[in-house]
Design a protein around this motif. Sequence first.
Motif, PDB file in Angstrom:
ATOM      1  N   ARG A   1       2.122 -10.273  13.264  1.00 46.45           N
ATOM      2  CA  ARG A   1       1.183 -11.438  12.475  1.00 46.45           C
ATOM      3  C   ARG A   1       1.561 -12.612  13.539  1.00 46.45           C
ATOM      4  NH1 ARG A   1       2.829 -15.670   9.276  1.00 46.45           N
ATOM      5  NH2 ARG A   1       4.867 -15.299   9.473  1.00 46.45           N
ATOM      6  N   ARG A   2       0.174 -13.442  13.660  1.00 51.23           N
ATOM      7  CA  ARG A   2       0.434 -14.500  14.626  1.00 51.23           C
ATOM      8  C   ARG A   2       0.431 -15.796  13.667  1.00 51.23           C
ATOM      9  NH1 ARG A   2      -1.618 -14.922  20.058  1.00 51.23           N
ATOM     10  NH2 ARG A   2       0.061 -16.050  20.808  1.00 51.23           N
ATOM     11  N   ASP A   3       1.252 -16.499  14.172  1.00 50.05           N
ATOM     12  CA  ASP A   3       1.546 -17.973  13.547  1.00 50.05           C
ATOM     13  C   ASP A   3       1.776 -18.889  14.567  1.00 50.05           C
ATOM     14  OD1 ASP A   3       1.966 -20.007  11.853  1.00 50.05           O
ATOM     15  OD2 ASP A   3       4.023 -19.536  11.344  1.00 50.05           O
ATOM     16  N   GLY A   4       0.748 -19.563  14.996  1.00 45.95           N
ATOM     17  CA  GLY A   4       0.982 -20.629  16.011  1.00 45.95           C
ATOM     18  C   GLY A   4       1.376 -19.880  17.292  1.00 45.95           C
ATOM     19  N   LYS A   5       2.285 -20.242  17.837  1.00 49.01           N
ATOM     20  CA  LYS A   5       2.690 -19.723  19.321  1.00 49.01           C
ATOM     21  C   LYS A   5       3.516 -18.545  19.189  1.00 49.01           C
ATOM     22  CE  LYS A   5       4.159 -23.693  21.064  1.00 49.01           C
ATOM     23  NZ  LYS A   5       4.782 -24.579  21.973  1.00 49.01           N
ATOM     24  N   ASN A   6       4.196 -18.112  17.941  1.00 51.43           N
ATOM     25  CA  ASN A   6       4.712 -17.023  17.661  1.00 51.43           C
ATOM     26  C   ASN A   6       4.059 -15.899  17.030  1.00 51.43           C
ATOM     27  OD1 ASN A   6       7.612 -18.411  18.218  1.00 51.43           O
ATOM     28  ND2 ASN A   6       7.027 -19.798  16.576  1.00 51.43           N
ATOM     29  N   ILE A   7       4.487 -14.739  17.175  1.00 55.63           N
ATOM     30  CA  ILE A   7       4.050 -13.560  16.807  1.00 55.63           C
ATOM     31  C   ILE A   7       5.267 -12.838  15.959  1.00 55.63           C
ATOM     32  CG2 ILE A   7       2.818 -11.133  17.074  1.00 55.63           C
ATOM     33  CD1 ILE A   7       1.671 -12.359  19.428  1.00 55.63           C
ATOM     34  N   TYR A   8       5.127 -12.702  14.837  1.00 56.28           N
ATOM     35  CA  TYR A   8       6.052 -12.098  13.665  1.00 56.28           C
ATOM     36  C   TYR A   8       5.660 -10.729  13.478  1.00 56.28           C
ATOM     37  CZ  TYR A   8       7.628 -16.854  12.821  1.00 56.28           C
ATOM     38  OH  TYR A   8       8.286 -18.148  13.096  1.00 56.28           O
ATOM     39  N   TYR A   9       6.803  -9.937  14.063  1.00 54.65           N
ATOM     40  CA  TYR A   9       6.574  -8.500  13.470  1.00 54.65           C
ATOM     41  C   TYR A   9       7.355  -8.037  12.164  1.00 54.65           C
ATOM     42  CZ  TYR A   9       4.566  -7.644  18.145  1.00 54.65           C
ATOM     43  OH  TYR A   9       3.605  -7.532  19.117  1.00 54.65           O
ATOM     44  N   SER A  10       6.781  -7.077  11.506  1.00 54.38           N
ATOM     45  CA  SER A  10       7.381  -6.538  10.339  1.00 54.38           C
ATOM     46  C   SER A  10       7.048  -5.169  10.466  1.00 54.38           C
ATOM     47  CB  SER A  10       6.760  -7.429   9.200  1.00 54.38           C
ATOM     48  OG  SER A  10       5.444  -7.158   9.158  1.00 54.38           O
ATOM     49  N   LEU A  11       7.657  -4.370   9.479  1.00 59.89           N
ATOM     50  CA  LEU A  11       7.648  -2.869   9.289  1.00 59.89           C
ATOM     51  C   LEU A  11       6.080  -2.422   8.625  1.00 59.89           C
ATOM     52  CD1 LEU A  11      11.021  -1.516   8.307  1.00 59.89           C
ATOM     53  CD2 LEU A  11      10.070  -1.820  10.511  1.00 59.89           C
ATOM     54  N   ASP A  12       5.512  -1.451   9.135  1.00 60.02           N
ATOM     55  CA  ASP A  12       4.320  -1.151   8.628  1.00 60.02           C
ATOM     56  C   ASP A  12       4.191   0.270   8.011  1.00 60.02           C
ATOM     57  OD1 ASP A  12       1.485  -1.454   8.176  1.00 60.02           O
ATOM     58  OD2 ASP A  12       0.942  -0.520  10.060  1.00 60.02           O
ATOM     59  N   ASP A  13       5.498   0.606   7.568  1.00 57.22           N
ATOM     60  CA  ASP A  13       5.579   1.839   6.829  1.00 57.22           C
ATOM     61  C   ASP A  13       6.984   2.345   5.888  1.00 57.22           C
ATOM     62  OD1 ASP A  13       6.853   4.895   7.033  1.00 57.22           O
ATOM     63  OD2 ASP A  13       4.800   4.920   7.742  1.00 57.22           O
ATOM     64  N   GLN A  14       6.348   2.806   4.697  1.00 60.10           N
ATOM     65  CA  GLN A  14       7.497   3.068   3.780  1.00 60.10           C
ATOM     66  C   GLN A  14       8.662   4.109   3.915  1.00 60.10           C
ATOM     67  OE1 GLN A  14       4.066   3.433   3.316  1.00 60.10           O
ATOM     68  NE2 GLN A  14       3.697   1.156   2.879  1.00 60.10           N
ATOM     69  N   HIS A  15       8.081   5.106   4.986  1.00 64.84           N
ATOM     70  CA  HIS A  15       8.916   6.138   4.953  1.00 64.84           C
ATOM     71  C   HIS A  15      10.296   6.124   5.870  1.00 64.84           C
ATOM     72  CE1 HIS A  15       5.415   7.905   3.110  1.00 64.84           C
ATOM     73  NE2 HIS A  15       4.975   7.505   3.956  1.00 64.84           N
ATOM     74  N   ILE A  16      10.120   4.905   6.672  1.00 63.13           N
ATOM     75  CA  ILE A  16      11.342   4.847   7.686  1.00 63.13           C
ATOM     76  C   ILE A  16      12.652   4.782   7.208  1.00 63.13           C
ATOM     77  CG2 ILE A  16      12.000   3.725   9.759  1.00 63.13           C
ATOM     78  CD1 ILE A  16       9.119   2.204   9.928  1.00 63.13           C
ATOM     79  N   GLU A  17      12.717   4.045   6.252  1.00 64.43           N
ATOM     80  CA  GLU A  17      14.170   3.695   5.661  1.00 64.43           C
ATOM     81  C   GLU A  17      14.562   5.109   5.141  1.00 64.43           C
ATOM     82  OE1 GLU A  17      14.237   0.223   3.357  1.00 64.43           O
ATOM     83  OE2 GLU A  17      16.382   0.237   3.527  1.00 64.43           O
ATOM     84  N   GLU A  18      13.752   6.008   4.561  1.00 64.13           N
ATOM     85  CA  GLU A  18      14.269   7.250   3.870  1.00 64.13           C
ATOM     86  C   GLU A  18      14.716   8.197   5.239  1.00 64.13           C
ATOM     87  OE1 GLU A  18      15.328   9.988   1.581  1.00 64.13           O
ATOM     88  OE2 GLU A  18      15.033   7.994   1.064  1.00 64.13           O
ATOM     89  N   ILE A  19      13.750   8.264   6.092  1.00 57.87           N
ATOM     90  CA  ILE A  19      13.984   8.981   7.324  1.00 57.87           C
ATOM     91  C   ILE A  19      15.447   8.381   7.747  1.00 57.87           C
ATOM     92  CG2 ILE A  19      13.555   9.314   9.756  1.00 57.87           C
ATOM     93  CD1 ILE A  19      10.442   9.153   8.982  1.00 57.87           C
ATOM     94  N   PHE A  20      15.677   7.097   7.957  1.00 57.76           N
ATOM     95  CA  PHE A  20      16.853   6.773   8.561  1.00 57.76           C
ATOM     96  C   PHE A  20      17.958   7.038   7.719  1.00 57.76           C
ATOM     97  CE2 PHE A  20      16.063   3.236  11.848  1.00 57.76           C
ATOM     98  CZ  PHE A  20      14.877   3.931  12.381  1.00 57.76           C
ATOM     99  N   ASN A  21      17.863   6.968   6.396  1.00 61.60           N
ATOM    100  CA  ASN A  21      19.080   7.416   5.402  1.00 61.60           C
ATOM    101  C   ASN A  21      19.243   8.975   5.542  1.00 61.60           C
ATOM    102  OD1 ASN A  21      19.343   4.875   4.382  1.00 61.60           O
ATOM    103  ND2 ASN A  21      17.978   5.041   2.764  1.00 61.60           N
ATOM    104  N   GLN A  22      18.335   9.633   5.545  1.00 65.51           N
ATOM    105  CA  GLN A  22      18.729  10.976   5.829  1.00 65.51           C
ATOM    106  C   GLN A  22      19.542  11.172   7.114  1.00 65.51           C
ATOM    107  OE1 GLN A  22      18.436  13.561   3.590  1.00 65.51           O
ATOM    108  NE2 GLN A  22      17.597  12.314   2.090  1.00 65.51           N
ATOM    109  N   GLY A  23      19.089  10.636   8.125  1.00 64.32           N
ATOM    110  CA  GLY A  23      19.771  10.665   9.484  1.00 64.32           C
ATOM    111  C   GLY A  23      21.221  10.421   9.487  1.00 64.32           C
TER     112      GLY A  23
END
Lengths: 121, 121
Positions: free
Chosen positions: B93-115
């Motif tokens: 997500r662009r905001d001025g000179k910065n580009i902010y990144y965020s997670l785009d998936d709901q499954h990741i956290e569950e995958i990590f927890n099982q890991g």
Amino acid sequence: MQGKSNENLRCDCSIVHQDIVERVQVKMPPEEMLYDLAELFKVFGDSTRIKIIWALFEEEMCVCDIAYLLNMTQSAISHQLRVLKQARLVKPRRDGKNIYYSLDDQHIEEIFNQGLNHINE
Amino acid sequence: MQGKSNENLRCDCSIVHQDIVERVQVKMPPEEMLYDLAELFKVFGDSTRIKIIWALFEEEMCVCDIAYLLNMTQSAISHQLRVLKQARLVKPRRDGKNIYYSLDDQHIEEIFNQGLNHINE
DNA sequence: ATATCAATTGAGCATCTATTCATATGTTCA
DNA sequence: TGAACATATGAATAGATGCTCAATTGATAT
């Protein structure tokens, strides 16, 4: 002007959102834990190993059977089984000349299912 | 004598449990699906990317912040974000000179927890 | 003992990957 | 317009990885 006070940091940006970084920093799990997690996923990150694991979801198989199923050399399969064994994902059982491998973990299937959820969405 | 009839197979074992192999064979997902699954886990199989994702669990961050947090160059982080973006795991997500990144998936956290369940058992 | 077969192991090799370095793009502000 | 800054990108490189090939180990049976 925030960030990179006197420490030897590699980020050359002049402005860092210090508050955000600090908030995230305290939530980060220990380095070693994240490293181990990456190591585990690295094991899953190969289609041959994925196939082996998926086959073993169904039932235990000997090295020879897996090699036949995947149409690969028995040596290649054996090398990969070693990786899976070291990651405590499969376990061997000797029966005469054959060695049968089976899954050694209950979480794998759930991990795979969540992975497929991501792929299929 | 079973197996390796007239096909050009790479397994040189003389006896294959044909019944087991066939039973497993029909249960195997399509080749492409298993390949995609491996590709996804390959993305998780790097500690830098794991750290980035974990940081983004907390909140969105710009490239500069992540580089500062992980004490890595901004270029290295940018390269890794590209990998994560291609795997549809993060979004910019662009905001001025910065580009902010965020997670785009709901499954990741569950995958990590099982890991982590696997690691900690 | 010896032959046979399944599985393991180590070396070698081609390929892939994560980072670095240098440069380019794109935005803001004077 | 041009300077400053954040991010992206491409080439280069060192290290990791998966397979093959050859040799070895371990078990069975004659």
